[in-house]
Scaffold this active site. Structure first.
Site, short mmCIF file in Angstrom:
data_model
loop_
_atom_site.label_atom_id
_atom_site.label_comp_id
_atom_site.label_asym_id
_atom_site.label_seq_id
_atom_site.Cartn_x
_atom_site.Cartn_y
_atom_site.Cartn_z
N ASP A 113 9.32 3.00 0.43
CA ASP A 113 8.20 3.65 1.10
C ASP A 113 8.27 3.26 2.58
OD1 ASP A 113 5.87 4.57 2.13
OD2 ASP A 113 4.56 3.68 0.61
N LYS B 276 3.90 9.20 9.35
CA LYS B 276 3.55 8.50 10.58
C LYS B 276 4.46 8.77 11.79
CE LYS B 276 0.81 5.08 8.13
NZ LYS B 276 -0.50 4.75 8.52
N TYR C 154 0.86 -1.18 0.00
CA TYR C 154 0.00 0.00 0.00
C TYR C 154 0.89 1.23 0.00
CZ TYR C 154 -3.51 3.42 1.46
OH TYR C 154 -4.34 4.52 1.53
C1 LIG Z 1 3.55 2.10 3.46
C2 LIG Z 1 2.53 3.20 3.37
N1 LIG Z 1 2.64 4.13 2.41
C3 LIG Z 1 1.77 5.14 2.29
C4 LIG Z 1 0.70 5.25 3.14
C5 LIG Z 1 -0.27 6.39 2.99
O1 LIG Z 1 -0.08 7.30 4.03
P1 LIG Z 1 -1.23 8.34 4.43
O2 LIG Z 1 -2.34 7.55 5.04
O3 LIG Z 1 -0.55 9.27 5.38
O4 LIG Z 1 -1.66 9.03 3.17
C6 LIG Z 1 0.53 4.30 4.15
C7 LIG Z 1 -0.60 4.39 5.09
O5 LIG Z 1 -0.90 3.52 5.86
C8 LIG Z 1 1.46 3.24 4.27
O6 LIG Z 1 1.35 2.30 5.21
#
Ligand SMILES: Cc1ncc(COP(=O)(O)O)c(C=O)c1O
Length: 441
Positions: free
Chosen positions: A250, A278, A148
């Site tokens: 990521d 986060k 994700y």
């Molecule tokens: C690995 C990863 N990338 C991107 C995101 C997206 O982040 P946001 O919810 O701050 O848009 C998440 C959200 O859980 C994530 O776990």
């Protein structure tokens, strides 16, 4: 006190009159397992959370990752309040706090030579992809099934694709995760199963003239914490470098969670770009993209547009500064990870004693127990699907919740710890798990 949900259920009925689906994000909805209704929170403190029905929980959701210091960490709250009261909430102008916050991030994660702030993980990922495309002059993005990277049109594909529609394993069909995403964007994506070096190498070599970047979660947090197989990330680093392809880690979930330097520090990899959010700001909405200076300098030269009214505002940069000061204290990660491991091992022991196959995956501060034998532990999304479908996790979740332990309801999610969790929390959780498992038997 008996577990109650009446007030949460009543609030959910009211919420549906005004909020689409009654919630602020789909991950909090009954469709994500929150039954009979979303939990309506009253307050959190440290590792504990209280809901509107006066249930108290040990919280392993931790706001989905940001609350690495627990709820309301006093030094962060104090610093943010001081900034608000003495300086302001928004300038949309340059200020010293953004310099101090970015310096601290670069010090913690050496692959980040230069960076820019953002406001969400989704948005940081979009910036990283734009930078990779501008740097290489190529368009296609390699992404992996089960990962994700936020909800943007360009990348929110094949996160949890139905296997009957997803094509062959060695040539998956990109599946959009929402209506409204233009089908034509499929042409900009190459989707692959994770943890398969041979397929990655074959694909990157065959399409090296079209592929701008590979984006990966370095630990697959969004499919229950599946770990990279030994050597996989190292091979990914080598093959992308050989083929002039930008490697994006990521680390929105893993950054400042699995180690101060993120998963890249655990595995000794230097990606070209990293996305963060986060845990970085201890509960405030900050994100960032950063990496090699030669890529980030595309922004400095005005070749890549990078805007954002709220970027690096004084509230979030104050939160980043104090959060990182606290996370840099000696022993923080050792303690959090060893507490998490103690919990993960304890859960697996109790699952086995109750007659269930069991193992866990991830790292201490971010792990998930699975109802399968260690040798059945999946290495990618496709292998996970049959286990996810037959997992008794929802019943386990229900038992934990009614015993005062708050976790995400899905088998493919995670237990997240914070520096505020204690040995007493772990003991409490293991006792709750024993009761939940006994009821399932
Ligand atoms: C690995 C990863 N990338 C991107 C995101 C997206 O982040 P946001 O919810 O701050 O848009 C998440 C959200 O859980 C994530 O776990």
């Amino acid at each position: 006190m008996a577990y109650r949900t009446e007030r949460s259920q009543a609030l959910f009925l009211d919420a549906q009159k005004y909020l689409a689906g009654g919630v602020g994000s789909g991950t909090r909805a009954p469709s994500s397992g929150w039954v009979p209704s979303p939990v309506y929170v009253e307050r959190g403190q440290g590792s504990h959370l209280w809901d509107t029905d006066e249930n108290e929980y040990v919280d392993y959701l931790m706001g989905g990752g940001p609350l690495i210091l627990g709820h309301r960490p006093q030094p962060v709250i104090d610093r943010v309040c001081q900034t608000l009261q003495e300086r302001g909430s928004m300038f949309s102008l340059a200020h010293d706090l953004e310099i101090e916050a970015s310096r601290k991030i670069c010090e913690c994660i050496p692959s980040i030579e230069k960076m820019r702030f953002d406001n969400s993980g989704t948005s940081a990922v979009q910036r990283a992809i734009r930078l990779a495309r501008a740097f290489t002059g190529k368009t296609k993005v390699v992404r992996f099934e089960g990962h994700y990277h936020g909800w943007s049109d360009q990348i929110h594909w094949s996160n949890r694709p139905p296997l009957e529609a997803a094509g062959r394993r060695n040539a998956p069909r990109p599946i959009p995760n929402s209506n409204g995403i233009p089908e034509v964007l499929a042409e900009t994506l190459v989707v692959l199963p994770w943890n398969d070096v041979d397929l990655l190498e074959k694909t990157l070599r065959a399409h090296k003239d079209e592929i701008a970047c590979v984006i990966t979660e370095p630990i697959l947090g969004n499919t229950g914490g599946i770990l990279p197989q030994p050597g996989y990330l190292q091979a990914m680093r080598a093959i992308t470098a050989e083929n002039d392809i930008v490697l994006i880690f990521d680390e929105v979930l893993t950054g400042f969670r699995v180690a101060l330097g993120g998963a890249q520090a655990l595995y000794g990899i230097t990606p070209d770009l990293t996305t963060l959010a986060k845990a970085m700001a201890g509960g405030f909405p900050a994100a960032a993209v950063g990496g090699k200076a030669e890529i980030m300098d595309l922004i400095a030269r005005g070749e890549v547009m990078y805007g954002g009214t709220y970027n690096s505002n004084p509230i979030v940069t104050s939160a980043v500064i104090t959060t990182l000061e606290m996370l840099r204290q000696p022993g923080v990660y050792e303690r959090m990870n060893s507490l998490g491991e103690r919990l993960a091992n304890g859960l697996v022991d109790r699952m086995r004693s109750a007659g269930f196959p069991a193992c866990w995956t991830g790292v201490g501060a971010m792990f998930q127990p699975w109802f399968c034998e260690p040798e059945q532990m999946p290495g990618d999304y496709r292998a996970a699907v049959p286990i996810l479908k037959s997992s008794p996790f929802p019943a386990f979740w229900k038992g934990l919740m009614s015993s005062g332990v708050l976790v995400q309801p899905r088998q493919d999610n995670l237990f997240l710890l914070s520096t505020a969790h204690t040995a007493a929390d772990v003991e409490f959780t293991l006792a709750a798990a024993e009761r939940a498992l006994a009821a399932m038997r």
